[in-house]
Design an enzyme around this catalytic site. Structure first.
Site, PDB file in Angstrom:
ATOM      1  CG  ASP A  89      -1.797   1.193   1.316  1.00  0.00           C
ATOM      2  OD1 ASP A  89      -2.479   1.598   0.397  1.00  0.00           O
ATOM      3  OD2 ASP A  89      -1.786   1.905   2.400  1.00  0.00           O
ATOM      4  CG  ASP A 131      -2.326   7.518  -0.115  1.00  0.00           C
ATOM      5  OD1 ASP A 131      -1.255   8.510  -0.118  1.00  0.00           O
ATOM      6  OD2 ASP A 131      -2.987   7.229  -0.880  1.00  0.00           O
ATOM      7  CG  ASP A 188      -2.290   2.635   6.234  1.00  0.00           C
ATOM      8  OD1 ASP A 188      -2.485   2.188   5.088  1.00  0.00           O
ATOM      9  OD2 ASP A 188      -2.965   3.616   6.759  1.00  0.00           O
TER      10      ASP A 188
END
Length: 327
Positions: A14, A16, A209
């Site tokens: 991922d 961001d 995240d």
């Protein structure tokens, strides 16, 4: 002991909140990724930029990236459209020109007005999204147009904190139309399947995240996952996570990739004895190691007893940590 990353041939990363927040890299991420031979694929729900722009940004921040290793929800959304509407059809684009370009690449015609008779609507993140374009999309969807959302992320990490994500704008159209979109991005499987296909991997690891996108997306295609606590999801989120959001590993930072796998695997830490008593989880043992170790040990018991209300610890330092999570 086996280093975590060595068990996998591809890392599906991922962006961001995992590699960067806004315009800045999260400290230590470049070094952490540069220590292995695994292929790195960047899998992002953010449909606002082209793969080449994303790759250029990653390169500027010090990451090893090439265009064809960036897999975006805009590409997947365009694929879903092309599979469902006739070539040359008009598609109303709620999003950036990068999203419109992906629509063009699959042989469809991007438009911005309901008056151009779109047969589909595609919606991705854009800071310029306003009432006017949402109104055009609303008219199209209510008239029967196919609706594809790049992703449903309600928030987006930035250097200033969490801001509105595409999912918040999708929610506005959902409320106005009473229609559910077809979703391209995580946690839905289409984006993850595109990443798996492009990478040609045999043993991938998802790294992210967010429990509700990255980790749930890994579950959707039945592969292992590492949650890093550098972005959206918090220890409290972990303890309350439903089955489809349980990560294989939890770590404070990406450097866990270069450490023994057992140090990050959920449920392998034996520093504490943890049990359930009524509506409380009971932790016995002193505060040894870091807070993430405690989280990895506590999480499986919390998942087995999702109705727990409190955590009671015999050690004051442990109690302080869990109280900070549940405050």
């Amino acid at each position: 002991m086996t280093v975590l990353r060595s068990q996998y041939d591809v890392l599906l990363l991922d962006l961001d909140g995992t590699l960067y927040a806004g315009a800045h890299a999260i400290p230590g991420t470049q070094s952490a990724l540069g220590q292995g031979s695994q292929a790195l694929y960047y899998v992002t729900n953010n449909a606002s930029r082209s793969p080449s722009d994303v790759s250029a940004h990653l390169t500027e921040l010090g990451f090893d990236s090439v265009d064809d290793r960036v897999v975006t929800s805009s590409q997947t959304a365009a694929r879903l459209l092309a599979e469902r509407v006739a070539p040359g059809s008009a598609v109303l684009v709620v999003g950036t020109e990068a999203l419109a370009d992906e629509v063009t690449r699959v042989g469809l015609r991007p438009v911005r007005e309901f008056a151009e008779s779109p047969v589909a609507v595609v919606q991705g993140h854009s800071t310029a999204t306003d009432w006017s374009i949402l109104a055009e999309a609303c008219l199209a969807i209510r008239a029967g147009a196919l609706w594809v959302a790049a992703n449903l992320d309600t928030t987006l990490p930035s250097e200033r904190g969490l801001v509105l994500g595409n999912g918040s704008m999708v929610a506005a159209l959902r409320a106005a139309t009473k229609v559910e979109p077809l979703v391209a991005g995580k946690p839905a499987a289409p984006l993850m399947n595109d990443a798996l296909l492009r990478s040609g991997c045999t043993k991938p690891l998802v790294v992210g995240d967010r429990l509700d996108t990255d980790i749930e997306g890994a579950h959707a295609v039945s592969i292992d996952s590492l949650l890093v606590l550098t972005g959206v999801s918090t220890p409290t989120d972990v303890l309350r996570a439903p089955l489809e959001q349980h990560p294989t590993y939890i770590a404070a930072t990406l450097d866990a990739l270069n450490q023994p796998a057992a140090l990050s695997k959920v449920g392998t830490d034996s520093k504490w004895t943890i049990s359930a008593s009524g509506t409380a989880l009971v932790v016995d043992g002193p505060m040894v190691g870091d807070e993430t170790s405690l989280l990895r040990a506590l999480a499986p018991v919390a998942w087995e007893h999702p109705a727990f209300e409190t955590v009671e610890a015999s050690d004051a330092d442990v109690q302080r940590v869990v109280d900070s999570w549940l405050a």
